[in-house]
Enzyme design. Structure first.
Site, PDB file in Angstrom:
ATOM      1  CB  ALA A  19      -8.879  -8.042  12.714  1.00  9.39           C
ATOM      2  N   GLY A  20      -8.633  -5.376  10.888  1.00  9.82           N
ATOM      3  CA  GLY A  20      -9.177  -4.127  10.816  1.00  9.82           C
ATOM      4  C   GLY A  20     -10.224  -3.466  10.397  1.00  9.82           C
ATOM      5  N   GLY A  23     -11.062  -6.643   7.183  1.00 12.84           N
ATOM      6  CA  GLY A  23     -11.202  -7.790   7.611  1.00 12.84           C
ATOM      7  C   GLY A  23     -12.508  -8.040   8.968  1.00 12.84           C
ATOM      8  CG  ASN A 122      -5.429   0.413  -1.638  1.00 12.01           C
ATOM      9  OD1 ASN A 122      -6.381   0.760  -2.296  1.00 12.01           O
ATOM     10  ND2 ASN A 122      -4.983   1.875   0.052  1.00 12.01           N
ATOM     11  CB  ALA A 148     -15.953  -0.657   5.595  1.00 11.54           C
ATOM     12  CE  LYS A 207      -9.282   1.039  -5.170  1.00 15.40           C
ATOM     13  NZ  LYS A 207      -8.420   1.624  -4.171  1.00 15.40           N
ATOM     14  CG  ASN A 215      -5.748   6.861  -1.919  1.00  9.50           C
ATOM     15  OD1 ASN A 215      -6.891   7.705  -2.520  1.00  9.50           O
ATOM     16  ND2 ASN A 215      -5.382   6.038  -0.852  1.00  9.50           N
ATOM     17  CG  ASN A 225     -11.986  10.708  -0.938  1.00  7.31           C
ATOM     18  OD1 ASN A 225     -10.623  10.883  -0.914  1.00  7.31           O
ATOM     19  ND2 ASN A 225     -12.290   9.571  -1.210  1.00  7.31           N
ATOM     20  CD  GLU A 290      -2.859   0.352   2.212  1.00  2.91           C
ATOM     21  OE1 GLU A 290      -2.198  -1.342   1.981  1.00  2.91           O
ATOM     22  OE2 GLU A 290      -3.355   0.580   1.305  1.00  2.91           O
TER      23      GLU A 290
END
Ligand code: KPL
Length: 350
Positions: A19-20, A23, A122, A148, A207, A215, A225, A290
């Site tokens: 639920a981040g 999500g 990712n 988001a 990607k 990143n 960015n 990540e």
């Protein structure tokens, strides 16, 4: 498992694991779609990590796109040996890549042989692993350019409207096409611009290459960015990373030709100039990023090909130091939390 609402009985229903920000964004888009289709109660539920998380859930999710908060049921996961008769028909997994295997395993006994698992991570390693583990027919991958971030728990800002591409690894032919069409109909296709991609593998490889270039550097230079293009040292690193990433991927038979990666990276940096990358968001919150599934995975691929990968390795090492410092700085005791964190605590995709 305790339910705050009845389990979703329909094959069209969704459960969201993680639920981040991502999500919550998808949960709201799904609940809104249910409202529009006058489905009665929402056909989407959040899967929360435990009773404590469930107790802290206000029962609704706020999204900057919507005029009012949306009531979305939630369920607490009790553990892998949980016997509650909950059937998950469609599982959308929005945990961080490094937590996804454990997270899916924690609900595996609620999945049937026909349940669909949709991955929104990712990188590419986790998609490959889960496709092997759960079967190419049941596992779907989404690559998204939506931006988001969470203003507060269950309060998401849809910062950048983008697209989402849905596909399957290793799936070819008419069966896969039909599976993708029918799944797309269950997703908020219009609200989140969901398209089918019959070659999602190629998209995910590209990607991965772009994320490997951008990143970690946003963390090293602690910048948005777009600023990477303004900082001479960062521009130089970007170009060296692009060269090395292309060389490594050229040696991987499954990877598609990268074309001019430097130009693609510059384009992404222009389009997402104001974004704080997902990796920098993690570091600023003192969370594990990540990175092992981005530059870390690229280094693993290079090793498997007996190729040197010095630029990515240096970036990875710098990232590890910065990550561990950030985690330490945010830890209440000042000591680092173990690297293996529990699923969907602070591990959901932002
Ligand atoms: O995907 C991204 C991320 O932040 O993870 C980029 C492309 C860098 C956009 O922010």
């Amino acid at each position: 498992m305790t339910l705050t609402d009845k389990p979703i009985p329909r094959a069209a229903g969704w459960h969201i694991l993680g639920a981040g920000a991502m999500g919550c964004l998808w949960a709201c888009a799904m609940a809104r779609q249910d409202e529009r289709q006058a489905m009665g109660s929402p056909q989407v539920s959040l899967l929360l990590r435990d009773q404590e998380a469930l107790a802290g859930y206000p029962g609704q999710v706020i999204c900057s796109d919507m005029e009012h908060p949306l009531s979305i049921p939630a369920v607490a996961i009790a553990g892998a040996d949980d016997q509650t008769p909950l059937q998950i028909h469609n599982l959308l997994v929005t945990t961080k890549a490094q937590d996804t295997l454990t997270a899916v395993a924690s609900v595996a006994n609620h999945l049937s042989t026909t349940s669909r698992i949709v991955l929104l991570q990712n990188g590419l390693k986790i998609q490959q692993q889960l496709t092997r583990l759960y079967g190419a027919e049941r596992v779907f991958c989404v690559s998204t350019s939506h931006g988001a971030w969470l203003k507060a728990p269950f309060d998401v800002v849809h910062a950048g409207n983008g697209d989402a591409w849905l596909g399957q690894l290793d799936a070819t032919g008419t069966c896969s096409r039909a599976r993708l069409q029918s799944l797309r109909q269950l997703l908020p296709a219009e609200q989140l611009n969901v398209h089918i991609d019959h070659d999602i593998g190629a998209r995910l490889w590209r990607k991965l290459a772009i994320n490997c270039a951008i990143n970690a550097l946003t963390v090293i230079h602690d910048c948005r960015n777009g600023e990477l293009l303004q900082i001479p040292e960062a521009r130089q690193s970007l170009s060296r990373l692009c060269d090395e990433i292309c060389k490594v991927l050229q040696a991987i038979p499954e990877a598609p030709p990268m074309g001019d990666l430097w130009t693609q990276v510059q384009h992404v940096l222009h389009v997402t100039a104001a974004n704080v990358s997902s990796t920098l968001q993690d570091i600023r919150r003192g969370r594990h990023s990540e990175i092992d599934h981005l530059n870390g995975y690229l280094c693993e691929l290079a090793s498997a090909q007996h190729m040197p990968c010095p630029v990515n390795r240096a970036v990875l090492q710098q990232m590890r130091v910065l990550e561990s410092r950030a985690i330490q700085a945010h830890s209440p005791t000042g000591s680092e939390r173990p690297r293996q964190s529990s699923p969907h605590r602070s591990t959901d995709r932002q």
